[in-house]
Scaffold this motif. Structure first.
Motif, PDB file in Angstrom:
ATOM      1  N   ASP A 244       0.836  -1.208   0.000  1.00  0.00           N
ATOM      2  CA  ASP A 244       0.000   0.000   0.000  1.00  0.00           C
ATOM      3  C   ASP A 244       0.866   1.252   0.000  1.00  0.00           C
ATOM      4  O   ASP A 244       0.590   2.212  -0.739  1.00  0.00           O
ATOM      5  N   ALA A 245       1.902   1.257   0.840  1.00  0.00           N
ATOM      6  CA  ALA A 245       2.784   2.424   0.900  1.00  0.00           C
ATOM      7  C   ALA A 245       3.463   2.644  -0.442  1.00  0.00           C
ATOM      8  O   ALA A 245       3.564   3.787  -0.920  1.00  0.00           O
ATOM      9  N   SER A 247       2.320   1.884  -3.318  1.00  0.00           N
ATOM     10  CA  SER A 247       1.299   2.423  -4.223  1.00  0.00           C
ATOM     11  C   SER A 247       1.142   3.928  -4.031  1.00  0.00           C
ATOM     12  O   SER A 247       0.996   4.676  -5.009  1.00  0.00           O
ATOM     13  N   TYR A 248       1.182   4.376  -2.778  1.00  0.00           N
ATOM     14  CA  TYR A 248       1.075   5.807  -2.506  1.00  0.00           C
ATOM     15  C   TYR A 248       2.332   6.559  -2.928  1.00  0.00           C
ATOM     16  O   TYR A 248       2.259   7.665  -3.472  1.00  0.00           O
ATOM     17  N   PHE A 249       3.498   5.964  -2.674  1.00  0.00           N
ATOM     18  CA  PHE A 249       4.755   6.679  -2.917  1.00  0.00           C
ATOM     19  C   PHE A 249       5.042   6.846  -4.407  1.00  0.00           C
ATOM     20  O   PHE A 249       5.285   7.955  -4.876  1.00  0.00           O
ATOM     21  N   ILE A 251       3.511   4.453  -7.001  1.00  0.00           N
ATOM     22  CA  ILE A 251       2.541   3.665  -7.771  1.00  0.00           C
ATOM     23  C   ILE A 251       3.157   2.351  -8.254  1.00  0.00           C
ATOM     24  O   ILE A 251       2.703   1.278  -7.905  1.00  0.00           O
TER      25      ILE A 251
END
Length: 369
Positions: A244-245, A247-249, A251
């Protein structure tokens, strides 16, 4: 507002290696010999053709072929692998997930400067365990555990170590990981210089309970331009948070770079053979330099990795010495970039030609001290 300190090491490297013209002999680099895209693509019986690569997104955890190749390199489960944009993103993700009020991480001193700076940017305090040159820069279990307290959320072990080249044997890593597990603290083993060892080879720490492994293509695998790193973590819940991290940082990575990376890892033996050949010849030249320095330069011979951390025996700050050498076309990294001014980082695995000439210039500069 986050105040990141100036990255002194990168400032020094960039000022010289990216100058026009660039430095002639880069002995400050911590990577191996350079490769071109064409050379990497040509490895193996079937050269890699990238022309059909679709320039879309890749999965946030990395493509299946890349994760399988990483897992094979470490002897790990592909499901435990998460690809990242270099090991630097892996570190930032772990620090982000560890951050909470009054939390800290434990790091080596000397060590890679970004450990402390990036952790503190995420609001984590840092506690350091010292690697003493009188003790051969040995990373000792008891010294590491002595810095762990109730606020510790992560301990970092770098083996082979940057910049000293010390190695912690696998049995001691297992002891450390088990002791930390009893305290509820995971052990991060930074393996960017695995598997370059000058003594007995050592398996990856992947698979040891309570260990997260991080590595990349930049150091032992000599491909920093692919910006490909990874985490290996058997903890499924934490791994989901890591993905998830990621994906946020960022993609995902580029599918083009992931295909090149997977191909390189599949043929890692060829890359490592070249690295070992260059490092073996050049470290022998350093043996001669140290023996002939008449006591002006001292070192602990590296057990692994691509860097050494020699020091001026009279204790003077090495920066002016490094500046003199840079003017003569030879780049070393002054020790103040690592908080140890008398030392200097000397990389011996990137320079395939002219290393003997560069060592001669170092010897001349020592003679003039």
């Amino acid at each position: 507002m986050v105040n990141l300190p100036p990255f002194a090491l990168d400032h020094w490297l960039s000022a010289h290696d990216f100058a026009t013209p660039p430095i002639a002999y880069n002995l400050a680099s911590s990577t191996g010999p350079r490769w071109s895209v064409g050379e990497i693509a040509a490895l193996g019986d079937a050269p890699l053709d990238l022309t059909d690569t679709v320039l879309s997104y890749a999965p946030p955890q990395g493509s299946a072929p890349l994760r399988r190749a990483i897992a094979a390199f470490h002897g790990a489960d592909p499901d435990h692998v998460v690809a990242t944009t270099g090991a630097s993103e892996a570190l930032s993700i772990l620090f982000c997930l560890a951050a909470e009020p009054a939390a800290n991480i434990v790091v080596p001193d000397p060590g890679y400067p970004a450990y402390e700076a990036v952790a503190q940017a995420w609001g984590l305090a840092t506690r350091a365990y010292r690697l003493e040159r009188a003790d051969g820069f040995t990373q000792r279990v008891e010294a590491i555990l002595a810095e762990v307290d109730a606020g510790t959320r992560l301990v970092i072990l770098n083996t082979p170590h940057n910049p000293t080249g010390s190695v912690m044997p696998r049995g001691e890593i297992e002891t450390l990981a088990a002791a930390l597990a009893a305290r509820g603290v995971p052990l991060l083993v930074d393996e960017v210089y695995h598997p370059l060892y000058f003594g007995a080879p050592q398996p990856s720490a992947a698979g040891i309970p309570n260990v997260i492994v991080t590595s990349d293509l930049s150091k032992a695998l000599s491909l920093p331009g692919l910006r490909t790193g990874w985490l290996i973590d058997a903890d499924a819940e934490r791994r989901a948070r890591i993905i998830d991290a990621r994906s946020y940082f960022t993609i995902s990575a580029s599918p083009l770079l992931e295909r090149l990376a997977a191909h390189a890892l599949t043929h890692a033996s060829a890359i490592l053979d070249r690295l070992e050949a260059v490092a073996g010849v050049n470290i022998a030249l350093l043996d001669e330099l140290m023996a002939g320095s008449r006591g002006k330069l001292a070192w602990v011979r590296p057990q692994g990795g691509t860097t050494a951390f020699p020091w001026l025996a009279d204790g003077r700050d090495s920066r002016s010495f490094c500046q003199t050498l840079a003017s003569a076309g030879v780049l070393l990294a002054p020790g103040d970039c690592f908080g140890h001014p008398a030392h200097m980082r000397l990389g011996f695995a990137q320079q395939t030609d002219g290393f003997d000439f560069a060592v001669g210039r170092i010897a001349d500069a020592l003679a003039a001290l």
